[in-house]
Scaffold this active site. Structure first.
Site, PDB file in Angstrom:
ATOM      1  CB  THR B  97       5.055  13.579 126.357  1.00 17.65           C
ATOM      2  OG1 THR B  97       5.805  14.319 125.395  1.00 17.65           O
ATOM      3  CG2 THR B  97       3.637  14.128 126.413  1.00 17.65           C
ATOM      4  CE  LYS B 173       5.087  17.173 123.404  1.00 17.89           C
ATOM      5  NZ  LYS B 173       6.084  16.132 123.412  1.00 17.89           N
ATOM      6  CE  LYS B 241       2.128   8.327 124.420  1.00 16.60           C
ATOM      7  NZ  LYS B 241       2.602   9.630 124.935  1.00 16.60           N
TER       8      LYS B 241
END
Lengths: 298, 298
Positions: B97, B173, B241
């Site tokens: 990611t 994503k 995050k």
């Protein structure tokens, strides 16, 4: 001491099928609505009609209020005289979406007359009303709930006794609207970011609908966000109102609700841009006003 | 010209089963991970192991990067020398990611050497990695995607070609994480309001999970919000995050994301209160810190 005769006020898109489901369960239902054709439809379905809320309520064991809001509920009970016309120990079913504080205040006034107040807002929409598959969230004393149960079971198949205090049903409905409103706005926000990067919206919602990012609202409202002229299931202004109720409930309870507050701003802006009567999926128009796609994008 | 030999970097909880699924589909897989036991497990499963990323990559047709973040991907490619060790027209699969801008920048550097970059982040967790049922969101040219397809199909069963530009997979994503993070925080916010009114949390989530207010996250994380010691599926700090990546993507694209921003604040606060390593359902602790239940409540 069980409920046999019911006055039903508010024979709208939800109320009419709910009243008919009570008729099917052999309750004696007398309906009132401002619209003559709504009263006639109930008679055709085996119920009865009255010319006023008070006439419908006279001597009845129960009064179901499926009106638009708390103000209408107050008007029927206290101004039109329906409350005092009911049988002495009758039950009042408050099924409209009301602020929890309003439901509490109405309950106090009703209970002062010796009658029961069943705070019982619903979710499940017109399909749930027709199929007697509504979710009903009930705040009521144990005694009031036991008395109310057969009536509630005739209208819904997911009846939850969420608390012993009137107002607690309204709170759960309020929380339901918090989630629904935030989930619609979140789907619009997601679409807004994806469109900026040139991602196809239909593909985005297909992917998100099959992942941990899914919500009931994303699957239902997402595809309608992609339509210029989305059919209206429920209007932007309904969420302007309902998220307003959510935030009022937060104020009363001194509870910070940052996501609900942010989502409310987007519904407000969408209404302010002239889209209040459009389908609530069109909250995406407020996001598009903020985050226009670059002119050189496909 | 099809891909036969694959270097696989990052044999963690997700990477290990993904590499094994490639072995099962008859690719020649050479793995590298800092942990010796992870390399040995791949050998036991029929793969090969190397002592460095560069050694794994030497002459390979493809390099799969299933590392923690973009910085690790850069380190493997450019510092450890894996990129230049690959076959001249090899494909690099960026499956970690990464912020969309980082994926674009890495793609530019890889493509300059004549190699393919397949921006292909995944969702579906460890279960999806094991069952080869991952969702894979791919940003790549038509040619790179066609070449990559058999490799992707060995790891996931929901492979979506979301755009022709590397970075677009990362964007999808990112949007996925926006929705996941907002939905977790929304469930916590809903619980917070309900608890203030004395509503039972387990009952609340049961009702909401069966209504239009439902989300995948509400059903999954909701029950864990009610536990004092929730088992850790994914930590609060992961969403600190990931929602940070969401907001960085919004900054780069000049896109306002009010719900994601509000949700990020709640994960940040939860981490700041000392709960960063707890299960991400424990963002509810930030809400409880804000909206403590009244002391006289049950």
């Amino acid at each position: 001491m069980s409920i046999k005769s019911i006055a039903f006020i508010g024979l709208g898109a939800m109320g009419a099928p709910m009243a008919e489901n009570l008729v099917k369960r052999q309750f004696r239902v007398t309906g009132f609505d401002m619209r003559q054709e709504a009263r006639q439809a109930l008679v055709n379905a085996g119920g009865h009609a009255a010319d006023s809320a008070k006439a419908a309520a006279t001597g009845a064991d129960a009064l179901v209020l499926m009106v638009v809001n708390a103000a209408q509920a107050r008007s029927v009970l206290f101004e039109a005289g329906a409350l005092e016309a009911l049988a002495p120990s009758a039950s009042v079913f408050l099924m409209a979406t009301c602020p929890p504080g309003e439901a509490e205040a109405i309950a106090a006034a009703v209970e002062k007359t010796g009658r029961h107040l069943v705070d019982a807002p619903v979710s499940g929409g017109i399909a749930g009303a027709r199929g007697a598959t509504l979710t009903i969230m009930v705040g009521a004393t144990q005694e009031s709930f036991a008395l109310a149960r057969p009536v509630l079971d005739a209208m819904g198949d997911k009846v939850f006794h969420v608390g012993f205090k009137p107002g607690q049903g309204a709170t759960v409905k309020t929380v339901n609207q918090l989630l629904c409103g935030v989930h619609i706005a979140a789907a619009a926000e997601a679409l807004s970011l994806a469109e900026k990067a040139g991602i196809d919206g239909a593909l985005l919602f297909e992917i998100m609908g099959g992942s941990a990012a899914s919500s009931w609202m994303l699957k239902d409202r997402g595809p309608r966000m992609l339509l210029d002229d989305a059919p209206i299931a429920s209007a932007v202004d309904i969420f302007v109102k309902d998220l307003g109720i959510v935030l009022d409930a937060g104020r009363s309870a001194k509870t910070a609700l940052p996501l609900a507050a942010a989502a409310h701003q987007m519904f407000l802006a969408s209404s302010g841009l002239g889209h209040g009567a459009r389908d609530d999926s069109q909250v995406v128009r407020a996001y598009r006003a903020l985050n226009a796609k670059p002119a050189n994008d496909p």
